[in-house]
Design an enzyme around this catalytic site. Structure first.
Site, PDB file in Angstrom:
ATOM      1  N   ASP A   4     103.266   9.939  62.906  1.00 37.01           N
ATOM      2  CA  ASP A   4     103.812   8.587  62.767  1.00 37.01           C
ATOM      3  C   ASP A   4     104.876   8.543  61.665  1.00 37.01           C
ATOM      4  O   ASP A   4     105.456   9.584  61.307  1.00 37.01           O
ATOM      5  CB  ASP A   4     102.664   7.596  62.492  1.00 37.01           C
ATOM      6  CG  ASP A   4     102.933   6.222  63.105  1.00 37.01           C
ATOM      7  OD1 ASP A   4     103.923   5.596  62.702  1.00 37.01           O
ATOM      8  OD2 ASP A   4     102.161   5.794  63.984  1.00 37.01           O
ATOM      9  N   HIS A  19     104.763   1.222  60.041  1.00 36.85           N
ATOM     10  CA  HIS A  19     104.111   1.495  61.328  1.00 36.85           C
ATOM     11  C   HIS A  19     102.892   2.398  61.144  1.00 36.85           C
ATOM     12  O   HIS A  19     101.794   2.099  61.629  1.00 36.85           O
ATOM     13  CB  HIS A  19     105.156   2.118  62.264  1.00 36.85           C
ATOM     14  CG  HIS A  19     104.723   2.238  63.689  1.00 36.85           C
ATOM     15  ND1 HIS A  19     104.069   3.349  64.169  1.00 36.85           N
ATOM     16  CD2 HIS A  19     104.859   1.398  64.744  1.00 36.85           C
ATOM     17  CE1 HIS A  19     103.831   3.186  65.465  1.00 36.85           C
ATOM     18  NE2 HIS A  19     104.297   2.008  65.839  1.00 36.85           N
ATOM     19  N   SER A  62     101.160   0.916  70.409  1.00 39.45           N
ATOM     20  CA  SER A  62     101.005   1.607  69.128  1.00 39.45           C
ATOM     21  C   SER A  62      99.725   1.195  68.422  1.00 39.45           C
ATOM     22  O   SER A  62      99.166   1.967  67.653  1.00 39.45           O
ATOM     23  CB  SER A  62     102.161   1.254  68.189  1.00 39.45           C
ATOM     24  OG  SER A  62     103.326   1.914  68.580  1.00 39.45           O
TER      25      SER A  62
END
Ligand SMILES: *[C@@H]1O[C@H](CO)[C@@H](O)[C@H](O)[C@H]1NC(C)=O
Ligand SMILES: *[C@@H]1O[C@H](CO)[C@@H](O)[C@H](O)[C@H]1NC(C)=O
Ligand SMILES: *[C@@H]1O[C@H](CO)[C@@H](O)[C@H](O)[C@H]1NC(C)=O
Ligand SMILES: *[C@@H]1O[C@H](CO)[C@@H](O)[C@H](O)[C@H]1NC(C)=O
Ligand SMILES: *[C@@H]1O[C@H](CO)[C@@H](O)[C@H](O)[C@H]1NC(C)=O
Length: 784
Positions: free
Chosen positions: A174, A224, A413
């Site tokens: 990520d 994220h 996600s």
């Protein structure tokens, strides 16, 4: 055949103005060209044959291929994948296409791919704790019955039994992580919650330069990865949520810098390192829309799964459904890779800035339904993808402290790390590490859900079950999967299309439990989804759904199995007939095994099929292609017999003449033939060839030959053919170089492009979509 993915800098990415130039108003079925893949100029991934010493192979590559130099980007030194990526440096006069030819000819080289640019995932944050004193953030009232994403997926029931994924190491690929967040343990390294990982790319990496890796995956500019990590392992906190695998340890492999965009080789390197560092599970909320399992990243992850490490990857988000069917992301599209779809949270975490009170309200509109953004399968070869879903819409998790510490975001996600956590819980509870068994259990016990109609202004749920290509088997049910004692040898069925139809499948059901089980069998269809517009060649961006169903006959339709006993079920299918086959309708549904006594949830066997012929769908928008010139952004169509003046190749300086003055039919030096290719469906093979047209010049050239696609040509241009292409478009600029390294002589030519239809027979000329350009002249001029 070595991978044909050899591409030179001839690719440019600029299509703005195309339809403007056409002066044409776009209608629903003549959409703008959808997507242009970007590549890093001069950067390639090379895979070496097995058994190569990667270090030695790399150091001899430049010398043996006779290029000026190679600057290494990433090295892949794993039992699963041996190779490297690099930026190519050419000697004066050398050409990229030639250099790639020379690489390809080396015995140690197995595959060559260009390096794709991958956009940085952006969190769609609906609120954060930004600017609020943590003391103001009050413990929210967790919705009736517990924390909703865990309740929806039965994770709470496993937690109640003390199953937490204890000591399983989950490697995350990520953007990095803010491990200073107290809710993520506050530190990095042995003994910390974030125990392992690395930064593969370094500050400022945007793919154009080699990376600058280090050991520290810290990041607080994007958030994220921090959000993803909190879904897996967040500790107790004032907002009242917590990780789904609170006993697991986290590894973060950072493959994005704070600059925008990364590259496929960085993601592959991060995934390889997560594997080499001993992750028990690898999860990635990353990827690129694809539809083909034949993609280097998908191959790599499939190999990791085959080596015994379960991998969960996000199916992808097509907000508003911009890509339609057949667009599930790579690497989740890979064989064995668990592809995760998204469902909407039943509760919306909300925040009142006036009182500083976080709470949750029941999501009456969309809660529990399939998220509208989740990317659609199936694969272009009609295998079921995605596999199974988890809540990914409206998920509260951690953010970097500098970004507000907490926030709500949506996407596959967010669904993917919850699935990775469930895999850890299942591994602990069942004592298995077998990725195929884990996927079978999750698919078989999933709960099929409903989609909602997003085009009515207000989301209105459909009363019929949502398509399998949208949700996979359904919403994951972790507890049912953990305790299931019935084995079915097939995980799902593909009845293929009308031309390759499988009319009957036989599956074996075995009772591995200690008591007898009785089932009544049932068929529940899903809504059928249209791939393309009726009597058009263009894909529907958000598929039209209908209640046209396949007819399924199950024999027997009741079943009792004693412990250890097995039985066969025959499933015969008739594809729906009340459909418009020109839309390539994809039908789907589930075989249900409902327990008659006992309280176990039904088992499901999802299926998919096409009620039309894949081969009948046009793949190339030939009628909207034309040859143009590289020096005019208006992309004018060229008159027949326009003459290009190209620099004479080094090999044939005698071809170079004095330039002619540019006129209507003679283009200036610097204008090259530019050909756009636009695919409206995926194609496994695209060729651009050159045909000599009479009368040509007096210089005798090589003779033309039958190309097997129904034409006599000189062969392929430099850097072609290309393979396994998604829907999208790209430009190719040609300077006279052919794939075999020769140059075409001055003369008259035309371009012929071919794209193989899905399921097309490459030996049947009728299965290729074809575009023939206007004729053009090539005149070489003295270079320099
Ligand atoms: C972001 O999420 C909101 C709902 O929170 C949604 O309405 C919007 O379409 C999303 N936008 C993108 C680009 O994801
Ligand atoms: C469907 O048939 C095509 C053509 O024979 C084949 O390539 C493809 O693999 C089949 N798909 C499945 C899921 O069996
Ligand atoms: C089987 O279970 C499903 C889901 O609960 C239900 O909708 C269906 O009606 C059941 N079928 C039979 C024959 O019991
Ligand atoms: C596919 O195209 C062929 C040839 O045009 C036609 O005969 C056939 O009926 C089509 N099949 C389907 C399912 O559309
Ligand atoms: C171009 O001209 C040649 C003959 O001069 C003709 O055969 C060909 O069809 C023409 N091409 C187009 C696209 O008009």
């Amino acid at each position: 055949m070595k991978s044909a993915w050899a591409i030179s800098t001839a690719i440019i990415a600029n299509l703005a103005g195309l339809d403007f130039a056409l002066g044409k108003k776009l209608s629903q079925d003549e959409p703008q060209q959808p997507y242009q893949q970007q590549y890093i100029p001069g950067a390639y991934i090379v895979e070496f044959e097995d058994g190569q010493d990667v270090g030695a192979a790399i150091s001899s590559l430049a010398r043996r291929s006779n290029v000026a130099g190679l600057t290494q980007r990433f090295q892949f030194d794993s039992t699963l994948f041996k190779g490297a990526s690099f930026n190519l440096e050419l000697s004066p006069g050398d050409r990229e296409g030639d250099a790639l030819q020379r690489f390809g000819a080396l015995p140690e080289v197995k595959n060559i791919w260009p390096v794709e640019v991958v956009p940085t995932p952006k969190l769609n944050i609906s609120w954060t704790g930004e600017g609020l004193a943590t003391s103001l953030l009050q413990r929210r009232q967790v919705g009736a019955g517990g924390y909703s994403p865990h309740v929806m997926t039965q994770v709470d029931k496993l937690h109640e039994e003390g199953v937490t994924g204890k000591n399983f190491r989950i490697g995350i690929v990520d953007t990095g992580i803010d491990y200073t967040h107290p809710v993520l343990g506050g530190c990095f390294g042995p003994g910390c919650l974030v125990e392992f990982g690395a930064d593969l790319v370094g500050e400022g990496y945007d793919g154009s330069q080699p990376p600058n890796p280090d050991d520290d995956p810290f990041e607080n500019c994007n958030g994220h990865g921090t959000h993803v990590a909190g879904i897996i392992a967040a500790l107790e906190n004032p907002l009242g949520f917590f990780g789904a695998a609170p006993g697991a340890k986290i590894g973060m492999y950072r493959a994005f810098s704070c600059a925008d965009g990364t590259t496929m080789d960085a993601l592959m390197a991060a995934t390889v390192k997560a594997f080499e560092d001993g992750s028990d599970i690898i999860t990635g909320s990353v990827g690129q829309s694809s539809g083909w399992a034949d993609h280097p990243f998908a191959h790599l992850v499939s190999r990791i799964v085959a080596a015994g490490v379960p991998c969960t990857f996000a199916a992808g988000n097509e907000i508003g459904g911009t890509e339609g069917l057949f667009s599930v992301s790579s690497p989740s599209v890979g064989d064995g890779v668990l592809s995760v779809s998204s469902f909407e949270n039943t509760y919306m975490p909300t925040y009142d800035p006036n009182t500083g009170k976080a709470s949750e309200v029941i999501n009456t509109q969309t809660g529990g339904y399939i998220s509208s953004f989740t990317s659609w399968g199936p694969t272009f070869d009609l295998k079921v993808k995605p596999d199974v879903g988890a809540p990914g819409g409206n998920i509260l998790s951690t953010l970097p402290l500098a970004m507000g510490a907490y926030g709500v975001a949506s996407g596959t996600s967010m669904a993917c790390p919850l699935m990775a956590s469930i895999v850890a819980l299942l591994m602990e509870k069942r004592g298995t590490r077998d990725p195929a068994l884990i996927t079978r259990l999750l698919v078989r016990t999933a709960k099929p859900g409903h989609a909602f109609d997003i085009w009515t202004g207000r989301p209105i749920p459909y009363s019929q079950l949502g398509p399998v290509p949208q949700q996979g088997a359904g919403l994951v049910q972790a507890y049912d999967a953990a305790v299931s004692t019935v084995e079915i040898d097939a995980m799902r069925l593909s009845f293929n299309d009308t031309e390759n139809a499988l009319r009957e499948a036989v599956v074996t059901v075995r009772n591995d439990g200690k008591t007898s089980v009785s089932y009544v069998l049932d068929h529940l269809p899903a809504m059928t989804a249209e791939t393309i517009w009726s009597k058009s060649i263009y894909k529907q961006s958000s598929p039209t759904l209908s209640e046209s169903y396949a007819k399924i006959v199950l024999t027997p339709n009741e079943l009792t199995l004693q412990p250890g006993e097995e039985a066969q079920i025959s499933v015969s299918v008739t594809a729906p007939v009340d459909v418009d086959v020109s839309t390539l309708p994809i039908y789907s549904g589930w075989i249900f095994l409902n327990e008659t006594a006992g309280a176990a949830a039904p088992l499901v066997l999802p299926y998919v099929g096409a009620a039309g012929a894949m081969k009948n769908a046009t793949v190339m928008a030939s009628s909207r292609l034309w040859l143009t010139r590289s020096d005019n952004w208006l992309r004018p169509m060229l008159a027949n017999d326009t003459i290009f003046q190209l620099p004479a190749p080094e090999s044939n300086p005698e071809w170079g003449k004095e330039p002619l003055e540019a006129t209507g039919s003679v283009l200036p030096v610097g204008a090259y033939p530019l050909q756009n290719i636009w695919l409206v469906m995926g194609s496994s093979e695209v060729h651009i060839q050159i045909q000599r047209v009479k009368p040509s010049c007096s210089i005798p050239g090589p003779s033309q030959s039958d190309n097997g696609f129904g034409d006599v040509t000189l062969g392929e241009i430099d850097a072609y053919p290309w393979t396994f292409l998604r829907v999208g478009s790209w430009d190719t600029i040609w300077d006279g170089l052919m794939a075999d390294g020769s140059w075409v002589a001055p003369g008259r030519y035309r371009i012929i492009a071919y794209a193989l239809r899905t399921f097309g027979d490459r030996h049947n000329p009728g299965d290729w979509d074809k575009f023939v350009s206007t004729d053009f002249g090539i005149r070489y001029v003295k270079s320099g």
